[in-house]
Scaffold this motif. Structure first.
Motif, PDB file in Angstrom:
ATOM      1  N   VAL A  34      -7.606   5.125  -0.061  1.00  0.00           N
ATOM      2  CA  VAL A  34      -6.878   4.804   1.161  1.00  0.00           C
ATOM      3  C   VAL A  34      -7.798   4.739   2.374  1.00  0.00           C
ATOM      4  CG1 VAL A  34      -5.107   5.671   2.764  1.00  0.00           C
ATOM      5  CG2 VAL A  34      -4.675   5.678   0.313  1.00  0.00           C
ATOM      6  N   TYR A  35      -8.854   5.571   2.413  1.00  0.00           N
ATOM      7  CA  TYR A  35      -9.626   5.673   3.650  1.00  0.00           C
ATOM      8  C   TYR A  35     -11.044   5.117   3.610  1.00  0.00           C
ATOM      9  CZ  TYR A  35      -5.760   8.263   5.519  1.00  0.00           C
ATOM     10  OH  TYR A  35      -4.511   8.608   5.964  1.00  0.00           O
TER      11      TYR A  35
ATOM     12  N   THR B 163      -5.401  -1.352   0.116  1.00  0.00           N
ATOM     13  CA  THR B 163      -4.923  -0.264   0.974  1.00  0.00           C
ATOM     14  C   THR B 163      -5.595  -0.354   2.336  1.00  0.00           C
ATOM     15  OG1 THR B 163      -6.630   1.261   0.217  1.00  0.00           O
ATOM     16  CG2 THR B 163      -4.540   1.265  -0.999  1.00  0.00           C
ATOM     17  N   PHE B 164      -5.211   0.533   3.217  1.00  0.00           N
ATOM     18  CA  PHE B 164      -5.796   0.628   4.552  1.00  0.00           C
ATOM     19  C   PHE B 164      -5.461   2.006   5.099  1.00  0.00           C
ATOM     20  CE2 PHE B 164      -1.700  -1.349   4.631  1.00  0.00           C
ATOM     21  CZ  PHE B 164      -1.007  -0.599   5.549  1.00  0.00           C
ATOM     22  N   ASP B 165      -6.079   2.354   6.210  1.00  0.00           N
ATOM     23  CA  ASP B 165      -5.820   3.659   6.814  1.00  0.00           C
ATOM     24  C   ASP B 165      -4.326   3.802   7.108  1.00  0.00           C
ATOM     25  OD1 ASP B 165      -8.518   4.031   6.749  1.00  0.00           O
ATOM     26  OD2 ASP B 165      -8.843   3.758   8.888  1.00  0.00           O
TER      27      ASP B 165
ATOM     28  N   GLN C  59     -10.847  -0.045   0.064  1.00  0.00           N
ATOM     29  CA  GLN C  59      -9.562  -0.536   0.552  1.00  0.00           C
ATOM     30  C   GLN C  59      -9.292  -1.963   0.088  1.00  0.00           C
ATOM     31  OE1 GLN C  59     -10.054   0.155   4.756  1.00  0.00           O
ATOM     32  NE2 GLN C  59      -8.924   2.092   4.657  1.00  0.00           N
ATOM     33  N   ARG C  60     -10.293  -2.804   0.121  1.00  0.00           N
ATOM     34  CA  ARG C  60     -10.081  -4.206  -0.251  1.00  0.00           C
ATOM     35  C   ARG C  60      -9.666  -4.354  -1.718  1.00  0.00           C
ATOM     36  NH1 ARG C  60     -13.017  -9.627   1.376  1.00  0.00           N
ATOM     37  NH2 ARG C  60     -11.789  -9.129   3.192  1.00  0.00           N
TER      38      ARG C  60
ATOM     39  N   ALA D 251       0.828  -1.207   0.000  1.00  0.00           N
ATOM     40  CA  ALA D 251       0.000   0.000   0.000  1.00  0.00           C
ATOM     41  C   ALA D 251       0.863   1.257   0.000  1.00  0.00           C
ATOM     42  CB  ALA D 251      -0.938  -0.004   1.207  1.00  0.00           C
TER      43      ALA D 251
END
Length: 171
Positions: free
Chosen positions: A122-123, A133-135, A128-129, A73
């Motif tokens: 990203v948020y 990505t992720f926070d 995200q999946r 990410a």
């Protein structure tokens, strides 16, 4: 990645304002190609630096114990951001990015739009999946923005060499 980095900024570069000295330059040889030696060196320098930064970041993140999804990410984020810095630098193959950096209104809007999309990727949990990505913490953003920005002095140095004729004749 292409949709997040190249689409709109590339279109915006097509409507960039002309360089101020354009009409004072000698005519270009009509048989010469569009890709001059100085332009190719600039493009290659940006590409090699981008690869170096992103591979280095990815390797460092994995070696520092970050999980693979986190490393992927952050590398994705770095790749996208470095493209934005390169877009501003590639507005001219001879003048500094600091010379009227935001003169292309369409490029500014394109990058702002793409940054907004990047923030959503990203948020927003449902994005995200699919994008992996992720926070991200502010420190992750600071690291990736700093590394992405590192392309600016590299490209400025290549332009400086070009202006001095070290890399071949400017067209």
């Amino acid at each position: 990645v292409n949709l997040a980095t190249d689409g709109l900024p590339a279109l915006a570069l097509a409507v960039d304002p002309p360089e101020p000295d354009l009409m004072r330059r000698k005519p270009r040889d009509p048989r010469a190609g569009v890709f001059t030696r100085p332009l190719l060196v600039l493009l290659l320098a940006g590409g090699f630096w981008s690869a170096f930064v992103n591979l280095g970041l990815f390797t460092w993140l994995l070696r520092s114990g970050r999980p693979l999804p986190h490393a992927m990410a952050m590398t994705f984020l770095s790749l996208v951001l470095i493209q934005f810095f390169k877009a501003y630098n590639y507005r001219s193959d001879r003048f500094s990015v600091l010379r009227r950096p935001f003169a292309n209104r369409w490029l500014n809007l394109a990058v702002a739009w793409e940054l907004g999309l990047l923030g959503l990727i990203v948020y927003l949990p449902f994005l995200q999946r699919p994008f992996g990505t992720f926070d991200l913490a502010w420190t992750d953003w600071a690291l990736t923005v700093g590394l992405a920005f590192s392309v600016v002095p590299v490209l400025e140095f290549v332009k400086w060499l070009e202006r001095r004729g070290v890399l071949g004749e400017l067209s």
